[in-house]
Design an enzyme around this catalytic site. Structure first.
Site: not given
Ligand code: FPP
Length: 239
Positions: A40, A23, A134
């Site tokens: 973004h 956020d 991962l």
């Protein structure tokens, strides 16, 4: 199923499964006189940096909230920029991460995502399926309540008997049943709520909120959140 069974609980105190609510892209951009789309874009760079840091810090599973079911209500231009960024991230950032052993999976609704992007998502999932360093889970058009409703629909469609409805039979019907419950959920930018992200899966997660805006997030901030987690004692409701 106990609270920890589906998770990656590690009694050494290390968080192996981490989820992040990314956020603050808009505020980061506004503070610099940039467009929200540029915020973004910087957020996508922070994502790549954070995945690499997570590998270095021994995190095994990382789930990130890239686009919520509620995000469709944002201005069309911003939604368009996020969909474009999804394609760009799949084409530019994620293949590099794949070379480092990252397996990427997306979770959420797929039916509202443009066909071309859907194909790119599926292709990347196929290409990285054997990677084990991962596990990266990207929530896109995801909402936890919608996930629960969809899982109940599937139980009904599968004609599961009432006595066979359990935490396990429900969770098996989530978008990503293999996603481990997060040990730790991090939210950036000072906001302190879950915003419909992994509500079921985070029942026993530790929550860490940081003032850092997502585009400024990276290894130091992730390391600090992991240190904070290591200081917490998890009891899962027991003594
Ligand atoms: C919240 O910040 C962030 C989002 C709604 C999008 C998160 C997306 C990325 C980090 C891009 C990378 C990922 C992919 C795969 C597309 P906000 O815009 O709500 O921030 P604000 O509260 O400061 O306005």
């Amino acid at each position: 199923m106990s609270a920890s069974q589906n998770g990656a609980r590690d009694d050494s105190g290390r968080a192996r499964s981490v989820a992040i609510i990314m956020d603050g892209n808009g505020r980061w951009a506004a503070g610099r006189g940039l467009s929200v789309a540029e915020g973004h874009r910087e957020g996508a760079r922070a994502l790549r940096r954070t995945v690499e840091a997570a590998i270095d810090l021994g995190v095994e599973s990382l789930a990130v909230y890239a686009f919520s079911t509620e995000n469709w209500a944002r201005p069309a231009e911003e939604v368009g920029a996020l969909l474009e960024l999804l394609d760009e991230t799949i084409e530019r950032e994620l293949p590099d991460l794949a070379k480092q052993g990252v397996r990427t999976r997306f979770f959420g609704r797929r039916d509202r995502i443009p066909e071309a992007s859907r194909e790119k998502m599926a292709e990347l999932e196929r290409e990285t399926a054997a990677n084990v360093r991962l596990q990266l889970w990207i929530a896109f058009d995801y909402g936890s309540r919608g996930e629960l409703v969809e899982a109940v629909r599937r139980l009904v469609a599968d004609q599961v008997l009432p006595e066979d409805v359990s935490e396990q039979t429900l969770a098996e019907r989530f978008y990503a049943p293999e996603l481990p419950d997060p040990d730790l959920v991090i939210r950036t930018s000072g906001e302190q709520r879950l915003s419909n992200f992994l509500l079921w899966q985070s029942a026993y997660s530790e929550l860490v909120f940081t003032e850092t805006l997502w585009p400024d997030f990276g290894k130091d901030a992730l390391g600090a959140a992991l240190d904070e987690y290591a200081r917490r004692a998890r009891r899962y409701g027991a003594r």
